[in-house]
Design a protein around this motif. Sequence first.
Motif, PDB file in Angstrom:
ATOM      1  N   ASP A 142      36.639  42.646  41.417  1.00 55.93           N
ATOM      2  CA  ASP A 142      37.590  42.675  40.299  1.00 55.93           C
ATOM      3  C   ASP A 142      37.834  44.101  39.832  1.00 55.93           C
ATOM      4  N   THR A 143      36.771  44.902  39.765  1.00 55.13           N
ATOM      5  CA  THR A 143      36.901  46.299  39.357  1.00 55.13           C
ATOM      6  C   THR A 143      37.762  47.072  40.359  1.00 55.13           C
ATOM      7  N   GLU A 146      41.369  46.170  39.872  1.00 55.84           N
ATOM      8  CA  GLU A 146      41.918  46.828  38.686  1.00 55.84           C
ATOM      9  C   GLU A 146      42.252  48.286  38.994  1.00 55.84           C
ATOM     10  N   ASN A 149      45.467  48.426  40.902  1.00 55.70           N
ATOM     11  CA  ASN A 149      46.616  48.226  40.013  1.00 55.70           C
ATOM     12  C   ASN A 149      46.955  49.503  39.246  1.00 55.70           C
ATOM     13  N   GLN A 150      45.936  50.220  38.778  1.00 55.53           N
ATOM     14  CA  GLN A 150      46.179  51.497  38.095  1.00 55.53           C
ATOM     15  C   GLN A 150      46.817  52.507  39.046  1.00 55.53           C
TER      16      GLN A 150
END
Length: 193
Positions: A142-143, A146, A149-150
Motif C-alpha cells: 500500500d505504501t 501511494e 501515485n505521488q
Amino acid sequence: MGLFNFFNGKQNSNGNRVDNRQDNFAIPPVDIPENIFLEKEKSTTDVTQIERPVSQSENGISVLFAFIEKNYEGKGYDDALINPDNIHLQQNVEALKNDLERTIRKIKTFYEDFIREINFHIETRSRSGMVDTVEELTVKKDTAEEHINQILTIENEAKENKGIGYGIILSYKRGFNNGLAAISHHSIMKKNF
C-alpha cells in the motif's frame, strides 16, 4: 644517557661520553598542528556531506525528492555567464526536463518491480498461513502504491508546467536571468560616459 644523546656527544680521553651541545642554542619545541598527523572524523552536522548507505528507500521516492529539491539557480547563473543565449537556455531547460523524466521512469520501474516482488511474497506466505507476515507485506505494498501515485501526480504536473516538478525549471530560469542581469550590470551599467 639515551640513544639520541649518544650521537650528540663525543668521547673524552677516559672513554666517557661528553655532551658538546650548548643549551643556549637549543631549538625550542615546535608546535605542530594536530591535523597534520591525525585525521579527524568528519562532522555530521552538515547534511549535504553525510554519506548514507544506499537502502531500498534510496531507490524510491526519496531519489525524486532529492532531485527536485536541488537548487538549480546557481547552474542557470553560471550557464548564462558562459553562454548568454536564449537557445542555450531552452536547450538546458529541455535537458532538465529530460533528467526529471528519466528519474521518474527509473523510480516507477523500481516500484513496479518492488510491487511484483511483494505480490509474490504475499501469495506464497498466505499459502503457508503466515497471516501476520502477509499483513505486513500488504502494508508495504500500500505504501509503495501511494508513492507511485505521488510520482504520477508530480509527472503529470511537470508536463503541464506546474507543481513541484516544474520548480526546477523556474529555479534554473531565475538563475539564468540573474546571470544575464549580472552581465548587463557589469558591462553596461558600470560604464561612465
